[in-house]
Design an enzyme around this catalytic site. Structure first.
Site: not given
Ligand SMILES: NC(=O)c1ccc[n+]([C@@H]2O[C@H](COP(=O)([O-])OP(=O)(O)OC[C@H]3O[C@@H](n4cnc5c(N)ncnc54)[C@H](OP(=O)(O)O)[C@@H]3O)[C@@H](O)[C@H]2O)c1
Length: 256
Positions: A32, A212, A214, A220
């Site tokens: 990432y 999980i 994101k 949010r």
């Protein structure tokens, strides 16, 4: 995270809010932002290492006997930590599974990782993994799983459940696309929750699924985190099965 400098402030604020809320798990990977996500997380969680269960992933081409410990050292440095809670093989590559699993086991024995596992492994990959003795120590298989991607329910999920291997469901809101689905929007509105919460609450209704999502926004994050408190009724779950029917035949594993 860590890809766009203009988002750094809100990404860091989101991670800080996560710590305040008591979010326990942070998932990342050397891939990432080519290490940028790990660096951002390392900076944001400095001083709070004991509060989180930190997961990262090794590139398949790095997952050799020598490459795995070297990749882990780089990951630990970026994350500013001495150990990982869980280290995953990001997807199946060309390195023999026995070699990667042996490397993981050595790292576990040295205390640098607490657990290890795999990601994006289809049932045939899992069967092969099971032939490798260290492979049976795999703590999870992290998979693409959400309302629009239910293929694993046909055979892979039952296979994993028989062996008590929990799934980590990634892209649980289909990278945001699920939130535009008219059926989800209508059902969420009727239930007085948001579409994201409905999609997350559906996954959380299974006791052995780790979810999980994101987000780079503290607001949010609060919305998504609140999905933990939502218990869907049988009628709501049936309505979701009608909108997104479970698989009736085997499907090849999908990846994002
Ligand atoms: N193992 C693997 O191969 C693999 C592959 C993909 C992902 N993953 C892992 O799974 C995690 C999540 O997957 P993902 O990022 O692909 O997809 P996701 O969590 O399904 O969706 C993330 C997207 O949804 C948006 N979002 C989140 N909450 C929202 C809300 N309440 N309302 C509106 N939009 C919302 C986010 O935007 P904002 O950020 O702007 O809020 C972001 O664009 C990743 O971070 C990664 O750790 C693993």
């Amino acid at each position: 995270m860590g890809e766009d400098a203009s988002l750094r402030k809100s990404e860091t604020a989101t991670l800080h809010r996560a710590l305040e809320l008591g979010v326990k798990l942070i998932d990342t990977a050397e891939m990432y932002a080519e290490g940028g996500a790990e660096s951002l997380i390392g900076e944001a969680i400095a001083g709070h290492r004991e509060d989180v269960f930190l997961v990262s992933k090794v590139y398949p081409h790095n997952a050799t006997s020598d490459g795995t410990p070297r990749a882990l050292e780089r990951t630990l440095k970026r994350l500013r930590t001495e150990w990982l809670d869980l280290y995953l093989l990001h997807w199946r590559g060309d390195v023999p599974l026995a070699e990667t699993m042996e490397a993981f086991l050595k790292l576990q024995q040295s205390g640098k990782i607490k657990y290890f596992g795999v990601s994006n492994f289809d049932i045939s990959d899992m069967r092969e993994l099971w032939k490798v003795s260290e492979g049976r120590e795999a703590a999870t298989n992290q998979l693409l799983y959400n309302l629009t991607r239910r293929g694993i329910e046909y055979d892979l999920l039952p296979w994993l459940r028989e062996r008590h291997i929990p799934v980590m469901a990634y892209s649980p809101i289909e990278q945001g696309r699920l939130l535009e689905h008219s059926g989800i929007r209508a059902l969420a509105k009727k239930s007085g929750i948001t579409p994201a919460q409905l999609a997350l609450a559906w996954l959380l209704s299974f006791k052995d699924i780790v979810v999980i999502p994101k987000t780079s926004s503290p607001k949010r994050l609060e919305e998504d985190y609140a999905a933990r408190q939502i218990k869907l009724s049988r009628e709501q779950l049936e309505a979701m099965d009608e909108l997104f029917p479970p698989p009736s035949a085997p499907q090849a594993l999908e990846m994002l």
